[in-house]
Design a protein around this motif. Structure first.
Motif, PDB file in Angstrom:
ATOM      1  N   SER A  28       0.823  -1.196   0.000  1.00 55.97           N
ATOM      2  CA  SER A  28       0.000   0.000   0.000  1.00 55.97           C
ATOM      3  C   SER A  28       0.863   1.253   0.000  1.00 55.97           C
ATOM      4  N   ARG A  29       2.159   1.069   0.148  1.00 54.40           N
ATOM      5  CA  ARG A  29       3.086   2.199   0.167  1.00 54.40           C
ATOM      6  C   ARG A  29       3.938   2.149  -1.092  1.00 54.40           C
ATOM      7  N   PRO A  30       4.286   3.303  -1.631  1.00 55.57           N
ATOM      8  CA  PRO A  30       5.193   3.303  -2.786  1.00 55.57           C
ATOM      9  C   PRO A  30       6.570   2.779  -2.382  1.00 55.57           C
ATOM     10  N   VAL A  31       7.227   2.137  -3.320  1.00 54.58           N
ATOM     11  CA  VAL A  31       8.543   1.543  -3.083  1.00 54.58           C
ATOM     12  C   VAL A  31       9.489   2.016  -4.176  1.00 54.58           C
ATOM     13  N   ARG A  32      10.734   2.286  -3.789  1.00 54.12           N
ATOM     14  CA  ARG A  32      11.743   2.710  -4.752  1.00 54.12           C
ATOM     15  C   ARG A  32      13.054   1.969  -4.480  1.00 54.12           C
ATOM     16  N   LEU A  33      13.782   1.696  -5.549  1.00 56.41           N
ATOM     17  CA  LEU A  33      15.087   1.059  -5.452  1.00 56.41           C
ATOM     18  C   LEU A  33      16.170   2.123  -5.320  1.00 56.41           C
ATOM     19  N   PHE A  34      17.067   1.931  -4.354  1.00 56.82           N
ATOM     20  CA  PHE A  34      18.224   2.814  -4.181  1.00 56.82           C
ATOM     21  C   PHE A  34      19.490   1.971  -4.220  1.00 56.82           C
ATOM     22  N   LYS A  35      20.449   2.408  -5.032  1.00 54.22           N
ATOM     23  CA  LYS A  35      21.765   1.785  -5.045  1.00 54.22           C
ATOM     24  C   LYS A  35      22.670   2.641  -4.176  1.00 54.22           C
ATOM     25  N   CYS A  36      23.343   2.001  -3.245  1.00 55.89           N
ATOM     26  CA  CYS A  36      24.167   2.733  -2.283  1.00 55.89           C
ATOM     27  C   CYS A  36      25.596   2.209  -2.273  1.00 55.89           C
TER      28      CYS A  36
ATOM     29  N   GLU B 195      24.907   5.615  -8.653  1.00 59.05           N
ATOM     30  CA  GLU B 195      24.094   5.593  -9.862  1.00 59.05           C
ATOM     31  C   GLU B 195      23.871   4.148 -10.309  1.00 59.05           C
ATOM     32  N   ALA B 196      22.610   3.752 -10.377  1.00 59.01           N
ATOM     33  CA  ALA B 196      22.272   2.417 -10.872  1.00 59.01           C
ATOM     34  C   ALA B 196      22.369   2.416 -12.393  1.00 59.01           C
ATOM     35  N   THR B 197      22.859   1.338 -12.935  1.00 60.30           N
ATOM     36  CA  THR B 197      22.942   1.212 -14.390  1.00 60.30           C
ATOM     37  C   THR B 197      21.535   0.940 -14.945  1.00 60.30           C
ATOM     38  N   PRO B 198      21.325   1.170 -16.226  1.00 57.38           N
ATOM     39  CA  PRO B 198      20.020   0.834 -16.817  1.00 57.38           C
ATOM     40  C   PRO B 198      19.661  -0.646 -16.602  1.00 57.38           C
ATOM     41  N   TYR B 199      20.660  -1.527 -16.711  1.00 60.77           N
ATOM     42  CA  TYR B 199      20.421  -2.958 -16.464  1.00 60.77           C
ATOM     43  C   TYR B 199      19.937  -3.194 -15.035  1.00 60.77           C
ATOM     44  N   GLU B 200      20.582  -2.564 -14.057  1.00 61.99           N
ATOM     45  CA  GLU B 200      20.205  -2.750 -12.656  1.00 61.99           C
ATOM     46  C   GLU B 200      18.793  -2.229 -12.400  1.00 61.99           C
TER      47      GLU B 200
ATOM     48  N   ALA C 277      16.341  -1.938 -14.563  1.00 58.84           N
ATOM     49  CA  ALA C 277      15.363  -2.808 -15.238  1.00 58.84           C
ATOM     50  C   ALA C 277      15.228  -4.159 -14.545  1.00 58.84           C
ATOM     51  N   THR C 278      16.320  -4.663 -14.012  1.00 64.48           N
ATOM     52  CA  THR C 278      16.321  -6.001 -13.422  1.00 64.48           C
ATOM     53  C   THR C 278      15.829  -6.029 -11.987  1.00 64.48           C
ATOM     54  N   PHE C 279      16.158  -5.017 -11.188  1.00 58.89           N
ATOM     55  CA  PHE C 279      15.929  -5.081  -9.760  1.00 58.89           C
ATOM     56  C   PHE C 279      14.806  -4.189  -9.235  1.00 58.89           C
ATOM     57  N   SER C 280      14.255  -3.329 -10.059  1.00 59.05           N
ATOM     58  CA  SER C 280      13.207  -2.420  -9.560  1.00 59.05           C
ATOM     59  C   SER C 280      11.950  -3.141  -9.184  1.00 59.05           C
TER      60      SER C 280
END
Length: 181
Positions: free
Chosen positions: A67-75, A171-176, A178-181
């Protein structure tokens, strides 16, 4: 319905209603059985397809409604900066749902976290300090990913700004993405 079936239904109800992980001891207390009975019940529930995940703080349902928005962060940061990174996220209104790395040999290696408060951060860091394990990010030179949930997209934006301000955001790569989001 047998007593065992009723207990397993109660365990599922408790997990569905929970806002965070529930320990085996707490579930045992609520069901009036031993912790070992709960462990066995969880195994039986998993065997019939329930997606119950064991975290370092207890059991959660993996397919709980989002019910909450989720976002991927690369750290990227040092082990010593782990507490600061997690505190930065929760102070900005985020909840760290998991941590994972993309290992070149093993692929995606993931662990649920469920860290949503400073207290959760302290508990997690204490467990790392007292154990024989090291943070997952150490196998990838400090690079790792988090799925972070929040009450709003604005809060997720605030998490991203806070991580960037501390220099933890990579910075996440385009592959990362697309694959992990």
């Amino acid at each position: 319905m047998t007593a065992g079936e009723a207990r397993r239904a109660r365990i599922l109800d408790e997990l569905r209603a929970a806002e965070g992980p529930l320990s085996g001891a707490l579930l045992a207390e609520r069901c009036g059985v031993s912790r070992q009975v709960v462990v066995t019940d969880v195994a039986l529930l998993r065997g019939r397809g329930e997606r119950i995940v064991a975290t370092n703080r207890g059991y959660v349902l993996a397919d709980a409604p989002a019910s909450r928005p989720v976002r991927l962060f690369k750290c990227h940061h040092s082990t010593e900066q782990t507490a600061d990174e997690l505190t930065c996220i929760v102070d900005a209104g985020g909840r760290v749902e998991d941590v994972f790395v993309n290992h070149r040999v093993y692929g995606k290696v993931c662990s649920p976290l469920g860290v949503g408060s400073r207290r959760d951060v302290a508990r997690f860091v204490d467990e790392l300090a007292s154990g024989r394990s090291t943070p997952l990010m150490e196998v990838t030179g400090g690079y790792h990913f988090h799925h972070v949930s929040a009450a709003s997209e604005d809060d997720l934006d605030a998490v991203g700004r806070a991580l960037a301000a501390r220099g933890y955001l990579a910075e996440a790569t385009p592959y990362e993405r697309a694959t992990f989001s």
